[in-house]
Design a protein around this motif. Structure first.
Motif, mmCIF file in Angstrom:
data_model
loop_
_atom_site.group_PDB
_atom_site.id
_atom_site.type_symbol
_atom_site.label_atom_id
_atom_site.label_comp_id
_atom_site.label_asym_id
_atom_site.label_seq_id
_atom_site.Cartn_x
_atom_site.Cartn_y
_atom_site.Cartn_z
ATOM 1 N N ARG A 179 0.746 -1.077 0.107
ATOM 2 C CA ARG A 179 -0.004 0.237 0.058
ATOM 3 C C ARG A 179 0.711 0.904 -0.271
ATOM 4 O O ARG A 179 1.933 1.486 0.443
ATOM 5 C CB ARG A 179 -0.592 0.238 1.373
ATOM 6 N N GLN A 180 0.079 2.239 -0.654
ATOM 7 C CA GLN A 180 0.816 3.222 -1.003
ATOM 8 C C GLN A 180 0.889 4.265 0.500
ATOM 9 O O GLN A 180 -0.150 4.741 1.089
ATOM 10 C CB GLN A 180 0.609 4.710 -1.836
ATOM 11 N N CYS A 181 2.160 4.776 0.799
ATOM 12 C CA CYS A 181 2.048 5.224 2.056
ATOM 13 C C CYS A 181 2.948 6.650 2.227
ATOM 14 O O CYS A 181 4.036 6.739 1.267
ATOM 15 C CB CYS A 181 2.449 5.266 3.710
ATOM 16 N N SER A 182 2.424 8.164 1.895
ATOM 17 C CA SER A 182 3.292 9.675 2.062
ATOM 18 C C SER A 182 3.457 10.092 2.827
ATOM 19 O O SER A 182 2.568 10.647 3.908
ATOM 20 C CB SER A 182 2.530 10.122 0.384
ATOM 21 N N TRP A 183 4.574 11.238 3.211
ATOM 22 C CA TRP A 183 4.679 12.358 3.940
ATOM 23 C C TRP A 183 5.298 13.769 2.970
ATOM 24 O O TRP A 183 5.936 12.884 1.929
ATOM 25 C CB TRP A 183 5.455 11.660 4.747
ATOM 26 N N HIS A 184 5.058 14.718 3.191
ATOM 27 C CA HIS A 184 5.782 15.692 3.624
ATOM 28 C C HIS A 184 7.007 16.022 3.825
ATOM 29 O O HIS A 184 6.440 15.483 5.118
ATOM 30 C CB HIS A 184 4.568 17.408 3.883
ATOM 31 N N PHE A 185 8.010 16.761 3.296
ATOM 32 C CA PHE A 185 9.192 17.150 3.766
ATOM 33 C C PHE A 185 9.273 18.437 4.080
ATOM 34 O O PHE A 185 9.575 18.172 2.645
ATOM 35 C CB PHE A 185 10.232 16.015 3.065
ATOM 36 N N SER A 186 9.949 19.173 4.351
ATOM 37 C CA SER A 186 9.929 20.693 4.361
ATOM 38 C C SER A 186 11.077 20.727 4.394
ATOM 39 O O SER A 186 12.416 19.179 4.115
ATOM 40 C CB SER A 186 9.833 20.686 6.037
ATOM 41 N N PRO A 187 12.320 21.521 3.667
ATOM 42 C CA PRO A 187 12.966 22.127 3.158
ATOM 43 C C PRO A 187 13.837 21.382 4.664
ATOM 44 O O PRO A 187 15.909 21.085 3.978
ATOM 45 C CB PRO A 187 13.316 23.486 3.079
ATOM 46 N N GLN A 188 14.140 22.052 5.568
ATOM 47 C CA GLN A 188 15.025 21.626 6.633
ATOM 48 C C GLN A 188 15.352 20.170 7.081
ATOM 49 O O GLN A 188 15.938 19.888 7.549
ATOM 50 C CB GLN A 188 14.270 21.739 7.721
ATOM 51 N N ASP A 189 14.342 18.920 6.924
ATOM 52 C CA ASP A 189 14.747 17.406 6.952
ATOM 53 C C ASP A 189 14.735 16.679 5.896
ATOM 54 O O ASP A 189 15.371 15.746 5.567
ATOM 55 C CB ASP A 189 12.974 17.408 7.342
ATOM 56 N N ALA A 190 15.191 17.646 4.188
ATOM 57 C CA ALA A 190 15.845 17.060 3.057
ATOM 58 C C ALA A 190 16.676 16.340 3.453
ATOM 59 O O ALA A 190 16.903 15.343 1.977
ATOM 60 C CB ALA A 190 16.050 18.333 2.252
ATOM 61 N N ASP A 191 17.776 16.312 4.371
ATOM 62 C CA ASP A 191 19.110 15.249 4.311
ATOM 63 C C ASP A 191 18.904 14.602 4.907
ATOM 64 O O ASP A 191 19.142 13.211 4.495
ATOM 65 C CB ASP A 191 19.889 16.238 5.223
ATOM 66 N N LEU A 192 17.778 14.131 5.341
ATOM 67 C CA LEU A 192 17.069 13.288 5.528
ATOM 68 C C LEU A 192 16.495 11.608 4.904
ATOM 69 O O LEU A 192 16.714 10.509 4.786
ATOM 70 C CB LEU A 192 16.193 12.057 6.949
ATOM 71 N N ILE A 193 16.546 12.516 3.573
ATOM 72 C CA ILE A 193 16.074 11.758 2.603
ATOM 73 C C ILE A 193 16.392 12.009 1.072
ATOM 74 O O ILE A 193 16.153 11.403 0.265
ATOM 75 C CB ILE A 193 14.384 12.335 2.045
ATOM 76 N N GLU A 194 17.836 12.878 1.470
ATOM 77 C CA GLU A 194 19.109 12.486 0.515
ATOM 78 C C GLU A 194 19.252 11.332 -0.683
ATOM 79 O O GLU A 194 19.463 11.552 -1.769
ATOM 80 C CB GLU A 194 19.486 13.433 0.557
ATOM 81 N N TYR A 195 19.082 10.287 0.093
ATOM 82 C CA TYR A 195 19.241 9.225 -0.699
ATOM 83 C C TYR A 195 18.794 8.254 -1.159
ATOM 84 O O TYR A 195 18.562 7.332 -1.307
ATOM 85 C CB TYR A 195 20.021 8.617 0.660
#
Length: 236
Positions: A179-195
């Protein structure tokens, strides 16, 4: 005994003295009028500030904010009411009807400004603390989402958040247990999903399937129970 001059008896010196008196009175009247206009303009600005504070009080989300803004507006109006009466008093009122002097404490504008400045500073500190706590909570959530996506998801992509006007926002789409799940990420937290795999907003893998927040977390709760239950777990 009448010492008044007549047109026949007045001298040049006396006439010059009268003109000087008239000029002095005109200058004093002009000075008073200018000061009156400045006072009225200052009071208008202060009253406008009180009106703006009332607007802030009406629109504030927190009860403490509403109370603070309303209290500031009341303080300003209470301190400016006597001054407003004095500033609008007629300048040409006849001498035989003297204006009754109002008895009120002189406005200590410096003390009022310092008091309001302290209140604004305290309010700013409270807001900064609340924002720091909020940002900390979002950061914690972002870490957990990144952990779950990286460790449990069958598929993860990150795309620009076209539904947010502020630049830099992204959406993480994760497929968890089919199942699809989605979350918004702010610019301040972009480093957590850069990979993770970053794709354009029109990528087929980055299209919202219509799931609601409630349904998303019901699915997360189900997975949490499944992972924490020893042995077979009833699928749904």
């Amino acid at each position: 005994m009448n010492d008044r001059h007549t047109a026949d008896t007045i001298t040049d010196d006396a006439l010059d003295a009268l003109y000087e008196q008239l000029d002095a009175r005109d200058a004093a009247l002009a000075t008073y009028t200018a000061q009156l206009q400045r006072d009225q303009a200052a009071l208008a600005r202060v009253r406008h500030l009180a009106d703006r504070l009332d607007e802030f009080a009406e629109n504030a989300l927190k009860t403490s904010d509403r109370d603070l803004y309303a209290a500031l507006a009341r303080d300003i109006r209470n301190h400016t009411a006597p001054a407003a009466t004095a500033a609008t008093r007629p300048a040409d009122q006849p001498k035989e009807q003297p204006v009754q002097q109002e008895k009120h404490t002189p406005v200590d504008w410096k003390a009022l400004a310092e008091q309001n400045e302290r209140r604004w500073k305290d309010e700013g500190n409270r807001r900064a603390t609340a924002e720091a706590e909020r940002d900390g909570a979002y950061r914690e959530r972002a870490r957990l989402v990144a952990l779950v996506a990286g460790g449990l998801a069958e598929q993860v992509v990150v795309a620009p958040a076209s539904d947010v006007d502020e630049p830099g926002w992204q959406i993480l789409y994760a497929t968890l247990h089919g199942r699809q799940c989605s979350w918004h990420f702010s610019p301040q937290d972009a480093d957590l999903i850069e990979y993770f795999d970053h794709v354009p907003a029109d990528d087929p893998r980055a299209q919202w399937d219509g799931h609601t927040t409630e349904a998303k977390y019901q699915h997360i709760d189900y997975l949490a129970r499944a992972l924490g239950t020893p042995g077979p777990f009833r699928d749904r």
